[in-house]
Enzyme design. Structure first.
Site, PDB file in Angstrom:
ATOM      1  N   LYS A   1       0.955  -1.172  -0.114  1.00 53.22           N
ATOM      2  CA  LYS A   1      -0.050   0.005  -0.079  1.00 53.22           C
ATOM      3  C   LYS A   1       0.975   1.356   0.164  1.00 53.22           C
ATOM      4  O   LYS A   1       1.679   1.492   0.855  1.00 53.22           O
ATOM      5  CB  LYS A   1      -0.905   0.150   1.223  1.00 53.22           C
ATOM      6  CG  LYS A   1      -2.350   0.720   1.122  1.00 53.22           C
ATOM      7  CD  LYS A   1      -2.083   2.196   0.566  1.00 53.22           C
ATOM      8  CE  LYS A   1      -1.878   3.027   1.989  1.00 53.22           C
ATOM      9  NZ  LYS A   1      -1.810   4.291   1.543  1.00 53.22           N
TER      10      LYS A   1
ATOM     11  N   GLU B   1       9.177   0.829  11.017  1.00 59.61           N
ATOM     12  CA  GLU B   1      10.216   2.015  10.649  1.00 59.61           C
ATOM     13  C   GLU B   1       9.694   3.448  10.833  1.00 59.61           C
ATOM     14  O   GLU B   1       8.853   3.752   9.954  1.00 59.61           O
ATOM     15  CB  GLU B   1      10.852   1.708   9.236  1.00 59.61           C
ATOM     16  CG  GLU B   1      11.833   0.561   9.083  1.00 59.61           C
ATOM     17  CD  GLU B   1      12.858   0.489  10.137  1.00 59.61           C
ATOM     18  OE1 GLU B   1      13.379   1.526  10.402  1.00 59.61           O
ATOM     19  OE2 GLU B   1      13.191  -0.534  10.025  1.00 59.61           O
TER      20      GLU B   1
ATOM     21  N   CYS C   1      13.493  10.484   7.306  1.00 56.93           N
ATOM     22  CA  CYS C   1      13.442   9.840   8.620  1.00 56.93           C
ATOM     23  C   CYS C   1      14.601  10.261   9.536  1.00 56.93           C
ATOM     24  O   CYS C   1      14.412  10.396  10.652  1.00 56.93           O
ATOM     25  CB  CYS C   1      13.076   8.383   8.701  1.00 56.93           C
ATOM     26  SG  CYS C   1      14.110   7.422   7.891  1.00 56.93           S
TER      27      CYS C   1
ATOM     28  N   GLU D   1       9.667  15.873  15.781  1.00 61.28           N
ATOM     29  CA  GLU D   1       9.768  15.684  14.293  1.00 61.28           C
ATOM     30  C   GLU D   1       9.212  16.595  13.569  1.00 61.28           C
ATOM     31  O   GLU D   1       7.928  16.554  13.658  1.00 61.28           O
ATOM     32  CB  GLU D   1       9.409  14.381  13.772  1.00 61.28           C
ATOM     33  CG  GLU D   1      10.042  14.050  12.403  1.00 61.28           C
ATOM     34  CD  GLU D   1       9.665  12.520  12.109  1.00 61.28           C
ATOM     35  OE1 GLU D   1       8.436  12.249  11.926  1.00 61.28           O
ATOM     36  OE2 GLU D   1      10.647  11.966  11.319  1.00 61.28           O
TER      37      GLU D   1
HETATM   38  P1  NAD Z   1       2.186   8.449   7.783  1.00 61.55           P
HETATM   39  O1  NAD Z   1       2.380   7.499   9.011  1.00 61.55           O
HETATM   40  O2  NAD Z   1       1.221   9.376   7.621  1.00 61.55           O
HETATM   41  O3  NAD Z   1       1.811   7.281   6.673  1.00 61.55           O
HETATM   42  C1  NAD Z   1       2.650   6.382   6.184  1.00 61.55           C
HETATM   43  C2  NAD Z   1       1.607   5.136   5.528  1.00 61.55           C
HETATM   44  O4  NAD Z   1       0.884   4.723   6.433  1.00 61.55           O
HETATM   45  C3  NAD Z   1       0.927   5.793   4.374  1.00 61.55           C
HETATM   46  O5  NAD Z   1       1.033   4.824   3.230  1.00 61.55           O
HETATM   47  C4  NAD Z   1      -0.372   6.167   4.732  1.00 61.55           C
HETATM   48  O6  NAD Z   1      -1.355   5.921   3.858  1.00 61.55           O
HETATM   49  C5  NAD Z   1      -0.584   4.814   5.816  1.00 61.55           C
HETATM   50  N1  NAD Z   1      -1.582   5.081   6.801  1.00 61.55           N
HETATM   51  C6  NAD Z   1      -2.194   6.281   7.222  1.00 61.55           C
HETATM   52  N2  NAD Z   1      -2.759   5.969   8.133  1.00 61.55           N
HETATM   53  C7  NAD Z   1      -3.009   4.724   8.379  1.00 61.55           C
HETATM   54  C8  NAD Z   1      -3.840   3.959   9.287  1.00 61.55           C
HETATM   55  N3  NAD Z   1      -4.642   4.379  10.240  1.00 61.55           N
HETATM   56  N4  NAD Z   1      -3.700   2.529   9.114  1.00 61.55           N
HETATM   57  C9  NAD Z   1      -2.964   2.036   8.326  1.00 61.55           C
HETATM   58  N5  NAD Z   1      -2.095   2.741   7.198  1.00 61.55           N
HETATM   59  C10 NAD Z   1      -2.232   4.023   7.549  1.00 61.55           C
HETATM   60  O7  NAD Z   1       3.457   9.195   7.338  1.00 61.55           O
HETATM   61  P2  NAD Z   1       3.885   9.915   6.222  1.00 61.55           P
HETATM   62  O8  NAD Z   1       3.418  11.136   6.552  1.00 61.55           O
HETATM   63  O9  NAD Z   1       3.489   9.289   4.785  1.00 61.55           O
HETATM   64  O10 NAD Z   1       5.615   9.655   6.464  1.00 61.55           O
HETATM   65  C11 NAD Z   1       6.302  10.604   7.251  1.00 61.55           C
HETATM   66  C12 NAD Z   1       6.889   9.644   8.439  1.00 61.55           C
HETATM   67  O11 NAD Z   1       7.699   8.482   7.826  1.00 61.55           O
HETATM   68  C13 NAD Z   1       7.753  10.512   9.043  1.00 61.55           C
HETATM   69  O12 NAD Z   1       7.514  10.471  10.491  1.00 61.55           O
HETATM   70  C14 NAD Z   1       9.234   9.750   8.695  1.00 61.55           C
HETATM   71  O13 NAD Z   1      10.136   9.878   9.893  1.00 61.55           O
HETATM   72  C15 NAD Z   1       8.650   8.296   8.796  1.00 61.55           C
HETATM   73  N6  NAD Z   1       9.671   7.770   7.697  1.00 61.55           N
HETATM   74  C16 NAD Z   1      10.479   6.642   8.582  1.00 61.55           C
HETATM   75  C17 NAD Z   1      11.513   5.727   7.869  1.00 61.55           C
HETATM   76  C18 NAD Z   1      12.268   4.876   8.555  1.00 61.55           C
HETATM   77  O14 NAD Z   1      12.905   4.072   7.829  1.00 61.55           O
HETATM   78  N7  NAD Z   1      12.561   4.903   9.803  1.00 61.55           N
HETATM   79  C19 NAD Z   1      11.685   6.246   6.479  1.00 61.55           C
HETATM   80  C20 NAD Z   1      11.086   7.158   6.054  1.00 61.55           C
HETATM   81  C21 NAD Z   1      10.000   8.015   6.556  1.00 61.55           C
END
Ligand code: NAD
Length: 497
Positions: A196, A271, A305, A401
């Site tokens: 997804k 992650e 991240c 963050e």
């Molecule tokens: P997000 O958590 O809003 O979304 C991530 C994914 O989760 C998307 O595909 C989204 O559609 C899905 N999602 C959202 N709500 C959901 C729910 N209730 N149930 C299941 N899936 C759901 O994050 P974002 O804004 O897309 O990305 C930014 C974040 O990702 C930052 O906090 C960043 O640090 C983190 N990140 C971490 C890493 C790592 O390897 N540690 C790498 C890249 C980004």
């Protein structure tokens, strides 16, 4: 309008098509017929739409993945054949690298030139590294004691088996690379996948599904459901037919996914977010440290991240290093990622732009000094690279963050103090130390609470090195041998001879 700057005819053609999801052997619309639009962050214009999956579509995708895992040519492939398929996929990605980079640029805002040599190339390298693992997944033999049956003979061994159907949910900041971090170990181990992609960035995932099909993977091995996190993501995370969930995204959503996983005892890797410190020690090469600290926060518009979003500089060099970073920031050219001379693109969305400028405003309200940048502008979702000083360690800007091109900088006086400050944060993803004092560096490494520590570099990732977080930055590791462990189960076998 798609773009005033040139793009490949193949990229244009991809965008002009009616995009569908990949479920089993078919390209499909959502059962509900609903769609979800996506934008070009450099202009704010809608670029197109994709199916908006809900629970019914997710269920179809999980069933397709289950069928492929349990009973298909895929389930009977030998490791060498899984290796070759993964290698073939990497070759196809190499062939289409420019197109993948342009799709990533148009959908995410990042530089196409940088995406080609970073996002796409790192994804290719990672798949090749994982292809090598397919033939190296091993169990072990043990000699059982079995005290209750002293006269019997046994043969004991441990098999390492593919975990099964993997539900992968990823963020928008590195859409292709994050997907491949999941796909590589899953396919090397013999799992099947339902991916997804993030709501905002479905394009490269759909292109990847095309390449997986072209590489010759059996139907159902890799499925892509596009849609919102609230519908498609949540349905995937609570689906009992998923054996393992692997998530990259915010800590907030990661907790929801972790809880959903526990309801079904689904294996889970998370992650999550970060607030990584960049530490400049008194003996550091200051020019290199300033340039490195600027890249650590401004690369990918700070939407990384493990971005070096907290800067700690020894007090005697603080003003100079901050001035150098502000100079670099002020000299950066902002614009469309299709322009190869541009050094910083837009943020992903209006929502993200508001979030980041909101944090800058909060800094102003609390009396912090904006050393450079400090504002957003449009059209598109731009935020100027920003450095903020005169902030307290306990300030929200230092603790939370921001996920944008905003650096908070604080001075320190001694090693114990800076270790304390570096660890005084809920996250623990990465940290960099800039120093040539080997003894001081080695004293610091074990004391820093983060999954990665870089010395005289930052966010330097290698396929062979496990990557993941301490504390609120997550559970489990990606890359390296550790990734294979997370996509396999152990089965103990005891044979009475
Ligand atoms: P997000 O958590 O809003 O979304 C991530 C994914 O989760 C998307 O595909 C989204 O559609 C899905 N999602 C959202 N709500 C959901 C729910 N209730 N149930 C299941 N899936 C759901 O994050 P974002 O804004 O897309 O990305 C930014 C974040 O990702 C930052 O906090 C960043 O640090 C983190 N990140 C971490 C890493 C790592 O390897 N540690 C790498 C890249 C980004």
């Amino acid at each position: 309008m798609l773009s005033e700057l040139p793009i490949l005819p193949a990229t244009r053609a991809f965008l002009e098509r009616k995009l569908k999801m990949r479920i089993g052997a078919d390209w499909q619309d959502a059962t509900s017929g609903r769609t979800l639009s996506f934008r070009n962050p450099a202009t704010g214009d809608v670029l197109g739409d994709v199916p908006s999956a809900d629970a019914e579509d997710v269920d179809r995708a999980v069933r397709a993945a289950r069928q492929a895992f349990d009973d298909s040519p895929w389930s009977r492939l030998r490791p060498r054949e899984r290796q070759n398929l993964l290698w073939r996929l990497a070759e196809l990605m190499e062939r289409d690298a420019r197109q993948l980079a342009e799709l990533e640029c148009l959908n995410n805002g990042k530089s196409a030139a940088v995406a080609q040599v970073m996002d796409v190339q790192l994804a290719i390298d990672f798949l090749r590294y994982m292809a090598g693992w397919a033939t190296k997944i091993e169990g072990s033999t043990v000699e059982p004691s079995m005290p209750l049956l002293p006269n019997a003979q046994f043969h004991g061994f441990v098999r390492r088996e593919a975990v099964g159907v993997v539900g992968a949910i990823v963020a928008w900041n590195f859409p292709l690379l994050l997907a491949c971090w999941k796909l590589g170990p899953a396919l090397a181990s013999g799992c099947t996948v339902v991916l997804k992609p993030a709501d905002e960035t479905p394009l490269s995932a759909l292109k990847l599904a095309e390449l997986v099909e072209e590489a010759g993977y059996p139907a159902g091995v890799f499925n892509v459901v596009t849609g919102t996190g609230l519908n498609a993501g949540a349905a995937l995370s609570r689906h009992p037919g998923v054996d393992k969930l692997t998530f990259t995204g915010s800590t907030e959503v990661g907790k929801l996914i972790g809880k959903a996983a526990m309801d079904n005892m689904t294996r889970v890797t998370l992650e999550l977010g970060g607030k990584s410190p960049t530490i400049v020690m008194p003996d550091a090469n200051l020019q290199e440290a300033a340039a490195g600290a600027a890249t650590a926060i401004f690369f990918n518009q700070g939407q990384v991240c493990c971005a070096g979003s907290r800067l700690y500089v020894h007090r005697k060099h603080f003003d100079n290093v901050v001035a150098d970073i502000a100079g670099i920031a002020n000299g950066m050219k902002l614009g469309s990622g299709l322009d190869p001379t541009v050094q910083m693109g837009p943020l992903i969305s209006a929502k993200q732009q508001d979030r980041v400028t909101g944090y800058i405003e909060l800094g102003r309200e609390l009396g912090a000094t904006i050393a450079c940048g400090g504002e957003g502008f449009g059209p598109g979702y731009f935020v100027k690279p920003t450095v903020i000083v005169d902030v307290d360690q306990h300030h929200r800007l230092v603790q939370e963050e921001i996920f944008g091109p905003v650096l908070v900088a604080l001075p320190f006086d001694d090693l114990d103090e800076v270790i304390g400050m570096a660890n005084d944060n809920p996250y623990g993803l990465g940290a960099s130390i800039w120093s040539n004092d080997l003894a001081a560096v080695h004293r610091m490494i074990p004391r820093i609470k983060s999954g990665s520590v870089w010395v005289n570099c930052h966010s330097a990732l290698d396929p062979a090195l496990p990557f993941g977080g301490y504390k609120m930055s997550g559970v489990g590791r990606e890359m390296g041998a550790a990734a294979i462990e997370h996509y396999t189960e152990l089965k103990s076998v005891l044979i009475k001879l």
